[in-house]
Write a protein that holds these residues in place. Structure first.
Motif, PDB file in Angstrom:
ATOM      1  N   PHE A   1       0.892  -1.378  -0.043  1.00  0.00           N
ATOM      2  CA  PHE A   1       0.116   0.041  -0.085  1.00  0.00           C
ATOM      3  C   PHE A   1       1.026   1.386  -0.133  1.00  0.00           C
ATOM      4  N   THR A   2       1.878   1.201   0.740  1.00  0.00           N
ATOM      5  CA  THR A   2       2.707   2.336   0.891  1.00  0.00           C
ATOM      6  C   THR A   2       3.393   2.510  -0.578  1.00  0.00           C
TER       7      THR A   2
ATOM      8  N   SER B   1       2.538   1.687  -3.380  1.00  0.00           N
ATOM      9  CA  SER B   1       1.392   2.109  -4.411  1.00  0.00           C
ATOM     10  C   SER B   1       1.216   3.489  -4.229  1.00  0.00           C
ATOM     11  N   SER B   2       1.052   3.841  -2.940  1.00  0.00           N
ATOM     12  CA  SER B   2       0.877   5.521  -2.539  1.00  0.00           C
ATOM     13  C   SER B   2       1.860   6.387  -3.133  1.00  0.00           C
ATOM     14  N   LEU B   3       3.239   5.837  -2.858  1.00  0.00           N
ATOM     15  CA  LEU B   3       4.099   6.786  -3.343  1.00  0.00           C
ATOM     16  C   LEU B   3       4.342   6.865  -4.583  1.00  0.00           C
TER      17      LEU B   3
ATOM     18  N   ASN C   1       1.846   6.601  -6.951  1.00  0.00           N
ATOM     19  CA  ASN C   1       0.682   7.538  -7.394  1.00  0.00           C
ATOM     20  C   ASN C   1       0.762   8.812  -6.452  1.00  0.00           C
ATOM     21  N   TRP C   2       1.594   9.440  -6.434  1.00  0.00           N
ATOM     22  CA  TRP C   2       1.808  10.630  -5.552  1.00  0.00           C
ATOM     23  C   TRP C   2       0.936  11.727  -6.040  1.00  0.00           C
TER      24      TRP C   2
ATOM     25  N   SER D   1      -2.189  10.979  -4.007  1.00  0.00           N
ATOM     26  CA  SER D   1      -1.875  10.682  -2.420  1.00  0.00           C
ATOM     27  C   SER D   1      -1.058  11.910  -1.773  1.00  0.00           C
ATOM     28  N   SER D   2      -0.585  12.624  -2.245  1.00  0.00           N
ATOM     29  CA  SER D   2       0.132  13.752  -1.591  1.00  0.00           C
ATOM     30  C   SER D   2      -0.215  13.828  -0.197  1.00  0.00           C
TER      31      SER D   2
ATOM     32  N   SER E   1      -1.370  11.928   2.098  1.00  0.00           N
ATOM     33  CA  SER E   1      -0.907  10.651   2.640  1.00  0.00           C
ATOM     34  C   SER E   1       0.303  10.273   3.021  1.00  0.00           C
ATOM     35  N   ILE E   2       1.237  10.694   2.302  1.00  0.00           N
ATOM     36  CA  ILE E   2       2.577  10.567   2.203  1.00  0.00           C
ATOM     37  C   ILE E   2       3.285  10.786   3.636  1.00  0.00           C
TER      38      ILE E   2
ATOM     39  N   LEU F   1       2.145   7.920   5.964  1.00  0.00           N
ATOM     40  CA  LEU F   1       2.821   6.604   5.711  1.00  0.00           C
ATOM     41  C   LEU F   1       4.230   6.742   5.969  1.00  0.00           C
TER      42      LEU F   1
END
Length: 120
Positions: free
Chosen positions: A6-7, A9-11, A13-14, A17-18, A20-21, A24
């Motif tokens: 998940f982390t 993937s979030s990184l 897709n910045w 998800s800016s 949430s970075i 995380l």
């Protein structure tokens, strides 16, 4: 394993998800900070996941810089306070596998320099 995916993937897709970075990275920083205090025989995978997370974070920040220059995107790197917080958190994460992370930083920066020189 799931939180690492998940982390990552979030990184990657910045764009989406800016916000949430920070949270995380904070989670991973706390996990890495706790390692010396854990008294367990169970194997933990932080030495596997921490380098992946730090590499992906750094790689996406370099990609973000290219996007700002090439595509005129809003520059999140201008927010010095957030950038400082994220780098502070990252400094703890990279300590888990310092040699691996050091080589990763060198490799990413060498790639960026060669790309910059070939574009000039």
């Amino acid at each position: 394993d799931t939180i690492a995916k998940f982390t990552l993937s979030s990184l990657e897709n910045w764009h989406f998800s800016s916000n949430s970075i920070h949270y995380l990275l904070s989670l991973w920083q706390r996990l890495c900070t706790a390692v010396p205090y854990v008294k367990s025989d169970k194997v933990h995978y932080l030495p596997v996941y921490a380098p992946q997370i730090s590499k992906t974070f750094l790689k996406t920040r370099l990609e973000m810089a290219v996007g700002v220059i090439r595509d005129g995107l809003e520059d999140p790197l201008d927010d010095v306070a957030t950038l400082h917080q994220q780098l502070d958190l990252l400094s703890t994460i990279v300590r888990i596998e310092y040699p691996t992370n050091c080589n990763t930083v060198i490799s990413l920066l060498e790639e960026a320099v060669s790309a910059f020189q070939s574009a000039s």
